[in-house]
Design an enzyme around this catalytic site. Structure first.
Site, short mmCIF file in Angstrom:
data_model
loop_
_atom_site.label_atom_id
_atom_site.label_comp_id
_atom_site.label_asym_id
_atom_site.label_seq_id
_atom_site.Cartn_x
_atom_site.Cartn_y
_atom_site.Cartn_z
N ASN A 75 0.87 -1.18 0.00
CA ASN A 75 0.00 0.00 0.00
C ASN A 75 0.90 1.23 0.00
OD1 ASN A 75 -1.37 2.29 1.07
ND2 ASN A 75 -3.04 0.95 1.70
N HIS A 122 1.12 6.13 1.81
CA HIS A 122 1.90 7.03 2.66
C HIS A 122 3.11 7.63 1.96
CE1 HIS A 122 -0.94 6.62 5.72
NE2 HIS A 122 -0.80 5.31 5.79
N HIS A 148 -5.56 3.73 -1.74
CA HIS A 148 -6.91 4.04 -1.26
C HIS A 148 -7.21 5.47 -1.67
CE1 HIS A 148 -9.83 4.28 2.45
NE2 HIS A 148 -10.41 4.61 1.30
N ARG A 185 -9.19 8.18 -1.21
CA ARG A 185 -10.18 8.60 -0.22
C ARG A 185 -10.97 9.78 -0.72
NH1 ARG A 185 -8.75 6.42 5.15
NH2 ARG A 185 -10.56 7.58 5.81
N ARG A 237 -6.70 12.82 0.85
CA ARG A 237 -5.65 13.29 1.76
C ARG A 237 -4.27 12.79 1.36
NH1 ARG A 237 -7.22 9.86 7.14
NH2 ARG A 237 -9.22 10.83 6.73
N GLU A 271 -8.46 0.52 -3.43
CA GLU A 271 -9.37 0.53 -2.27
C GLU A 271 -10.27 1.74 -2.40
OE1 GLU A 271 -7.60 0.89 1.57
OE2 GLU A 271 -6.30 -0.80 1.16
N THR A 317 -8.43 3.62 8.00
CA THR A 317 -9.65 2.82 7.99
C THR A 317 -9.80 2.08 9.32
OG1 THR A 317 -9.16 2.50 5.67
CG2 THR A 317 -10.95 1.18 6.58
N GLU A 353 -10.81 -9.33 2.28
CA GLU A 353 -9.58 -8.93 2.97
C GLU A 353 -9.94 -8.84 4.44
OE1 GLU A 353 -7.13 -5.78 1.40
OE2 GLU A 353 -6.34 -5.33 3.38
N HIS A 360 -3.80 -4.55 7.48
CA HIS A 360 -3.95 -3.43 8.40
C HIS A 360 -3.11 -3.64 9.65
CE1 HIS A 360 -6.03 0.39 8.96
NE2 HIS A 360 -5.66 0.20 10.19
N1 PXP Z 1 -5.79 -2.96 3.75
C1 PXP Z 1 -6.76 -2.02 3.84
C2 PXP Z 1 -8.12 -2.37 3.33
C3 PXP Z 1 -6.49 -0.75 4.37
O1 PXP Z 1 -7.48 0.18 4.46
C4 PXP Z 1 -5.19 -0.45 4.79
C5 PXP Z 1 -4.87 0.91 5.31
O2 PXP Z 1 -5.08 1.87 4.32
C6 PXP Z 1 -4.20 -1.45 4.65
C7 PXP Z 1 -4.54 -2.69 4.15
C8 PXP Z 1 -2.77 -1.19 5.04
O3 PXP Z 1 -2.71 -0.94 6.40
P1 PXP Z 1 -1.34 -0.45 7.04
O4 PXP Z 1 -1.00 0.87 6.42
O5 PXP Z 1 -1.64 -0.38 8.48
O6 PXP Z 1 -0.31 -1.50 6.68
#
Ligand code: PXP
Length: 245
Positions: free
Chosen positions: A7, A10, A50, A52, A56, A77, A108, A158, A197
């Site tokens: 992901n 960030h 994602h 959003r 952001r 996402e 999330t 997921e 997550h």
């Molecule tokens: N999976 C989903 C559906 C998420 O919403 C997120 C966070 O955006 C992640 C995975 C990744 O989570 P993390 O950034 O805590 O690894």
């Protein structure tokens, strides 16, 4: 082999901290597409973003560029809103993961309440599937949510690992049991099991005991680790540049 989805939200968070507004003449950095390429070249199996509602971190233009270059590896996402469904139908990423979205949350916070929104989700899942998109539902590890995924004919779930990731050592076994039961139920229904997550190098060993895992989607900790292992090199590069003057 369990697959790794990265992901990259960030990476965009860091860019937006400086380049939210246009800076003519400066190429904004870090660029999520460039770093996505590095993730795939390093062996990651897929990319997650994602998009959003409040934009952001990842922006529409990032997702469009990712779609052009990595459509087959892209997991988008998104909220199950009409605007996002239209966006996904135009982009046609390999996979869409439907997530709940709440403007005030830092990230999330919980899974999608698929069981409570069957009627609203049914046409969304159907439209995305008809467009050839693999549809995933981000769910808390609860049996009624897995049953809802079956009712919606979602091919992938997921499992939300946030509660496991945040649990203190005493609570962790029960969080893992819930995840295991949910994974088993999904597999019985022939649903692919992804998870994500809050996953970190330190909690992965416990999580890997779960059965039927297909893909782990990991973001924040993986990007944080990149800074930890890469910062010294960056300092050396800047020292070298300064020394040349
Ligand atoms: N999976 C989903 C559906 C998420 O919403 C997120 C966070 O955006 C992640 C995975 C990744 O989570 P993390 O950034 O805590 O690894």
């Amino acid at each position: 082999m369990i697959r790794l989805g990265v992901n990259i939200d960030h990476i965009a968070t860091l860019r937006q901290a400086r380049y939210r507004d246009p800076h003519p003449g400066v190429t904004p950095e870090p660029d999520p597409v460039t770093l996505a390429r590095i993730c795939l070249e390093a062996g990651a199996h897929s990319l997650t973003v994602h998009l959003r509602e409040d934009r952001r971190h990842i922006q529409d233009e990032d997702v469009l560029r990712l779609g052009r270059e990595f459509r087959e590896k892209l997991n988008l996402e998104m909220a199950a809103s009409p605007a996002m469904v239209d966006f996904a139908l135009r982009l046609k990423p390999a996979e869409v993961c439907l997530v709940p979205e709440n403007r005030a949350e830092v990230t999330t916070e919980g899974g999608l309440d698929a069981a409570g929104h069957l009627d609203a989700l049914r046409p969304v899942v159907r439209k995305l599937k008809q467009a050839g998109i693999l549809v995933s539902l981000f769910l808390d590890p609860e049996l009624r949510q897995i049953e809802a995924a079956t009712a919606l004919e979602a091919p992938v779930v997921e499992l939300h690992t946030g509660r496991f990731a945040d649990a203190d050592p005493a609570q962790r076994p029960s969080a893992l049991t819930k995840l295991r039961e949910a994974a088993q139920k999904a597999d019985q229904f022939k649903i692919q099991v992804n998870a994500g997550h809050g996953l970190r190098l330190s909690n992965l060993p416990d999580l890997l005991h779960l059965p039927h895992l297909h893909t782990l989607n990991i973001g924040h900790s993986l990007v944080s680790h990149a800074l930890t292992v890469g910062l010294a090199r960056s300092v050396r590069d800047f020292l070298q540049a300064i020394a040349k003057t």
